[in-house]
Design a protein around this motif. Structure first.
Motif, PDB file in Angstrom:
ATOM      1  N   PHE A  96       9.324  -5.311  -2.566  1.00 35.11           N
ATOM      2  CA  PHE A  96       8.854  -6.593  -3.095  1.00 35.11           C
ATOM      3  C   PHE A  96       9.229  -6.750  -4.562  1.00 35.11           C
ATOM      4  O   PHE A  96       9.576  -7.840  -5.023  1.00 35.11           O
ATOM      5  N   ARG A  97       9.155  -5.661  -5.308  1.00 37.14           N
ATOM      6  CA  ARG A  97       9.453  -5.684  -6.741  1.00 37.14           C
ATOM      7  C   ARG A  97      10.922  -5.420  -7.050  1.00 37.14           C
ATOM      8  O   ARG A  97      11.331  -5.462  -8.220  1.00 37.14           O
ATOM      9  N   ALA A  98      11.688  -5.145  -6.010  1.00 35.22           N
ATOM     10  CA  ALA A  98      13.138  -4.902  -6.150  1.00 35.22           C
ATOM     11  C   ALA A  98      13.434  -3.832  -7.196  1.00 35.22           C
ATOM     12  O   ALA A  98      14.381  -3.949  -7.975  1.00 35.22           O
ATOM     13  N   GLN A  99      12.632  -2.773  -7.189  1.00 31.59           N
ATOM     14  CA  GLN A  99      12.835  -1.698  -8.161  1.00 31.59           C
ATOM     15  C   GLN A  99      12.230  -0.400  -7.634  1.00 31.59           C
ATOM     16  O   GLN A  99      11.010  -0.301  -7.453  1.00 31.59           O
ATOM     17  N   LYS A 100      13.051   0.588  -7.397  1.00 25.39           N
ATOM     18  CA  LYS A 100      12.566   1.891  -6.970  1.00 25.39           C
ATOM     19  C   LYS A 100      11.743   2.513  -8.097  1.00 25.39           C
ATOM     20  O   LYS A 100      12.134   2.460  -9.257  1.00 25.39           O
ATOM     21  N   GLY A 101      10.590   3.044  -7.764  1.00 22.96           N
ATOM     22  CA  GLY A 101       9.720   3.660  -8.763  1.00 22.96           C
ATOM     23  C   GLY A 101       8.610   2.749  -9.250  1.00 22.96           C
ATOM     24  O   GLY A 101       7.706   3.184  -9.978  1.00 22.96           O
ATOM     25  N   ALA A 102       8.647   1.460  -8.860  1.00 18.83           N
ATOM     26  CA  ALA A 102       7.630   0.506  -9.320  1.00 18.83           C
ATOM     27  C   ALA A 102       6.241   0.892  -8.817  1.00 18.83           C
ATOM     28  O   ALA A 102       5.255   0.790  -9.548  1.00 18.83           O
ATOM     29  N   PHE A 103       6.159   1.369  -7.553  1.00 20.53           N
ATOM     30  CA  PHE A 103       4.864   1.755  -6.979  1.00 20.53           C
ATOM     31  C   PHE A 103       4.264   2.932  -7.730  1.00 20.53           C
ATOM     32  O   PHE A 103       3.077   2.923  -8.085  1.00 20.53           O
ATOM     33  N   GLN A 104       5.079   3.940  -7.991  1.00 23.22           N
ATOM     34  CA  GLN A 104       4.578   5.101  -8.729  1.00 23.22           C
ATOM     35  C   GLN A 104       4.150   4.698 -10.144  1.00 23.22           C
ATOM     36  O   GLN A 104       3.219   5.284 -10.705  1.00 23.22           O
ATOM     37  N   GLY A 105       4.814   3.684 -10.705  1.00 20.05           N
ATOM     38  CA  GLY A 105       4.414   3.180 -12.020  1.00 20.05           C
ATOM     39  C   GLY A 105       3.011   2.622 -12.003  1.00 20.05           C
ATOM     40  O   GLY A 105       2.217   2.840 -12.936  1.00 20.05           O
ATOM     41  N   ILE A 106       2.659   1.889 -10.931  1.00 17.44           N
ATOM     42  CA  ILE A 106       1.314   1.333 -10.782  1.00 17.44           C
ATOM     43  C   ILE A 106       0.278   2.454 -10.629  1.00 17.44           C
ATOM     44  O   ILE A 106      -0.781   2.437 -11.264  1.00 17.44           O
ATOM     45  N   ILE A 107       0.569   3.409  -9.773  1.00 12.42           N
ATOM     46  CA  ILE A 107      -0.362   4.521  -9.537  1.00 12.42           C
ATOM     47  C   ILE A 107      -0.604   5.287 -10.831  1.00 12.42           C
ATOM     48  O   ILE A 107      -1.740   5.648 -11.169  1.00 12.42           O
ATOM     49  N   ASN A 108       0.458   5.533 -11.583  1.00  9.34           N
ATOM     50  CA  ASN A 108       0.345   6.253 -12.847  1.00  9.34           C
ATOM     51  C   ASN A 108      -0.444   5.449 -13.878  1.00  9.34           C
ATOM     52  O   ASN A 108      -1.302   5.994 -14.591  1.00  9.34           O
ATOM     53  N   ALA A 109      -0.175   4.139 -13.950  1.00  7.55           N
ATOM     54  CA  ALA A 109      -0.885   3.285 -14.906  1.00  7.55           C
ATOM     55  C   ALA A 109      -2.371   3.253 -14.605  1.00  7.55           C
ATOM     56  O   ALA A 109      -3.205   3.353 -15.518  1.00  7.55           O
ATOM     57  N   ALA A 110      -2.723   3.129 -13.326  1.00  5.12           N
ATOM     58  CA  ALA A 110      -4.141   3.103 -12.938  1.00  5.12           C
ATOM     59  C   ALA A 110      -4.828   4.418 -13.325  1.00  5.12           C
ATOM     60  O   ALA A 110      -5.964   4.420 -13.815  1.00  5.12           O
ATOM     61  N   ARG A 111      -4.125   5.523 -13.123  1.00  2.00           N
ATOM     62  CA  ARG A 111      -4.684   6.835 -13.498  1.00  2.00           C
ATOM     63  C   ARG A 111      -4.917   6.910 -15.005  1.00  2.00           C
ATOM     64  O   ARG A 111      -5.985   7.354 -15.462  1.00  2.00           O
ATOM     65  N   LEU A 112      -3.939   6.471 -15.777  1.00  2.00           N
ATOM     66  CA  LEU A 112      -4.067   6.510 -17.232  1.00  2.00           C
ATOM     67  C   LEU A 112      -5.189   5.592 -17.724  1.00  2.00           C
ATOM     68  O   LEU A 112      -5.931   5.946 -18.646  1.00  2.00           O
ATOM     69  N   PHE A 113      -5.319   4.424 -17.109  1.00  2.00           N
ATOM     70  CA  PHE A 113      -6.389   3.511 -17.509  1.00  2.00           C
ATOM     71  C   PHE A 113      -7.760   4.131 -17.233  1.00  2.00           C
ATOM     72  O   PHE A 113      -8.685   4.009 -18.048  1.00  2.00           O
ATOM     73  N   ARG A 114      -7.897   4.794 -16.103  1.00  2.00           N
ATOM     74  CA  ARG A 114      -9.175   5.461 -15.802  1.00  2.00           C
ATOM     75  C   ARG A 114      -9.451   6.553 -16.829  1.00  2.00           C
ATOM     76  O   ARG A 114     -10.574   6.688 -17.327  1.00  2.00           O
TER      77      ARG A 114
ATOM     78  N   SER B 144       0.817  -1.218   0.000  1.00  2.00           N
ATOM     79  CA  SER B 144       0.000   0.000   0.000  1.00  2.00           C
ATOM     80  C   SER B 144       0.843   1.257   0.000  1.00  2.00           C
ATOM     81  O   SER B 144       0.332   2.367  -0.112  1.00  2.00           O
ATOM     82  N   THR B 145       2.160   1.074   0.136  1.00  2.00           N
ATOM     83  CA  THR B 145       3.081   2.203   0.139  1.00  2.00           C
ATOM     84  C   THR B 145       4.237   1.934  -0.815  1.00  2.00           C
ATOM     85  O   THR B 145       4.503   0.789  -1.191  1.00  2.00           O
ATOM     86  N   GLU B 146       4.923   2.999  -1.152  1.00  2.00           N
ATOM     87  CA  GLU B 146       6.065   2.906  -2.058  1.00  2.00           C
ATOM     88  C   GLU B 146       7.147   1.999  -1.494  1.00  2.00           C
ATOM     89  O   GLU B 146       7.707   1.165  -2.209  1.00  2.00           O
ATOM     90  N   SER B 147       7.429   2.128  -0.198  1.00  2.00           N
ATOM     91  CA  SER B 147       8.524   1.359   0.393  1.00  2.00           C
ATOM     92  C   SER B 147       8.248  -0.143   0.349  1.00  2.00           C
ATOM     93  O   SER B 147       9.140  -0.937   0.023  1.00  2.00           O
ATOM     94  N   VAL B 148       7.016  -0.557   0.644  1.00  2.00           N
ATOM     95  CA  VAL B 148       6.693  -1.985   0.662  1.00  2.00           C
ATOM     96  C   VAL B 148       6.673  -2.563  -0.749  1.00  2.00           C
ATOM     97  O   VAL B 148       7.280  -3.600  -1.023  1.00  2.00           O
ATOM     98  N   HIS B 149       5.964  -1.893  -1.652  1.00  2.00           N
ATOM     99  CA  HIS B 149       5.846  -2.418  -3.017  1.00  2.00           C
ATOM    100  C   HIS B 149       7.195  -2.447  -3.728  1.00  2.00           C
ATOM    101  O   HIS B 149       7.541  -3.443  -4.374  1.00  2.00           O
ATOM    102  N   ASP B 150       7.963  -1.376  -3.610  1.00  4.88           N
ATOM    103  CA  ASP B 150       9.254  -1.312  -4.302  1.00  4.88           C
ATOM    104  C   ASP B 150      10.240  -2.329  -3.749  1.00  4.88           C
ATOM    105  O   ASP B 150      11.081  -2.861  -4.490  1.00  4.88           O
TER     106      ASP B 150
END
Length: 361
Positions: free
Chosen positions: A125-143, A117-123
């Motif tokens: 888990f995904r071993a990549q800084k910026g991965a969380f913001q990528g999800i948030i941005n993608a969801a916004r674009l899809f909407r 639910s936060t950048e620190s946890v998701h990034d």
């Protein structure tokens, strides 16, 4: 009518990825040697083969499928063949232009992976800084572009406390559905056996999901790779004296059923192997050597998975075998025998309990 008709196929169109997630069965960029992408021509041939036999949902997956330049050509061809084409992405490469191509190619729905639910946890888990913001941005674009999307979330000990928070975030982001994945140790996931959620916590989480699902009205929710959830649903519904009505998603397998690997779903990997699911490393055949129909109908592996009478241990004795089946991939990963009992289920079947009582144990 085919008794076990293919309803949903995950198709690994590349093993290349821009992330290095701890649980993933696929490979990062530098690990892709020996598993090259197949050609566009072969991709279209595979779609011809599948569509001549059935019209399942086909999920273009990976790796990261957006790394293939011809991903939308493949999607468009599948759409023209009458297949329900979908896309699974980690979201980091989604742009407005990508959204337009998704719509133009006929892709019906997109899945995003969100594990915290936060950048620190998701990034982490995904071993990549910026991965969380990528999800948030993608969801916004899809909407903004009117693209329906679902959110898949994978959990281990490192992020299991995040489950209710991730569920709430998925709702806030506007997802059509939220799938809670209980990790199966495969690929790099074999290295995280110590991180797998315990049997006891597993049961508590599934009971939480049952209560949450009863109250959820806006978003479809479903645990995945957790087949004994359907045993819990029957147990709880009986206790409450009610019939549990479940919502379905038109681009899913539908229905209340446990492990459906090799029964309703399968994976085609980048090398052409047809596997029971994304987490089951043993192939039923290769689509470069046999037709999809031949593999689906005649594979000995698939026949064994569909024969519940051949299941062993607690699963073989369980009264819930027809709605659960236990995770075959998890059984294979832990014991080396895919017909063995589900190792992360703590339920004791009635038959086995009675035997223990007779023995005075």
């Amino acid at each position: 009518m085919i008794e076990f008709a293919p309803k949903w196929i995950a198709w690994e169109i590349t093993r290349r990825c821009n992330l290095k997630c701890v649980h993933c069965r696929s490979s990062s960029e530098e690990e892709v040697k020996g598993h090259p992408d197949f050609s566009t021509e072969e991709a279209l041939r595979i779609l011809d083969d599948i569509s001549s036999y059935a019209k399942p949902v086909v999920v273009l997956s990976g790796g990261e499928p957006l790394l293939r330049k011809d991903v939308f050509e493949i999607a468009s061809y599948g759409t023209a063949k009458g297949l329900r084409m979908c896309l699974a992405t980690n979201g980091t490469l989604v742009t407005g232009e990508i959204c337009k191509k998704i719509k133009d190619s006929g892709i019906k729905i997109v899945s995003l992976s969100l594990d915290g639910s936060t950048e620190s946890v998701h990034d982490d888990f995904r071993a990549q800084k910026g991965a969380f913001q990528g999800i948030i941005n993608a969801a916004r674009l899809f909407r903004e572009h009117g693209i329906e999307f679902i959110i898949n979330s994978s959990f281990t000990k490192r992020n299991q406390e995040e489950i209710p928070k991730v569920y709430q975030l998925a709702k806030e982001l506007g997802a059509t559905a939220w799938y809670m994945f209980m990790i199966v140790p495969t690929g790099r996931g074999e290295e995280i056996m110590s991180e797998l959620i315990s049997k006891e916590d597993y049961e508590e989480i599934l009971e939480w999901h049952y209560q949450m699902e009863k109250d959820e009205k806006d978003m479809l929710v479903r645990p995945t790779c957790a087949p004994h959830y359907y045993r819990i649903v029957l147990q709880k519904s009986k206790e409450e004296g009610r019939k549990f009505q479940r919502r379905t998603l038109k681009f899913s397998t539908g229905g209340a059923k446990g492990c459906i690997a090799g029964q309703l779903i399968c994976l085609i990997d980048v090398d052409g192997n047809v596997l029971p699911c994304s987490y089951f490393p043993k192939p039923a055949g290769n689509i470069r050597e046999k037709s999809f129909k031949d593999i689906w109908e005649n594979s000995e592996l698939f026949k064994e998975l569909r024969d519940f009478k051949s299941y062993k241990g607690k699963c073989g004795s369980c009264e819930y075998i027809n709605v659960c089946g236990g995770c075959r991939a998890r059984a294979y990963a832990v014991s080396g025998d895919y017909l063995e009992e589900e190792p992360f289920c703590g339920y004791m079947p009635v038959k086995m309990r009675k035997k223990l009582i007779k023995k005075g144990k």
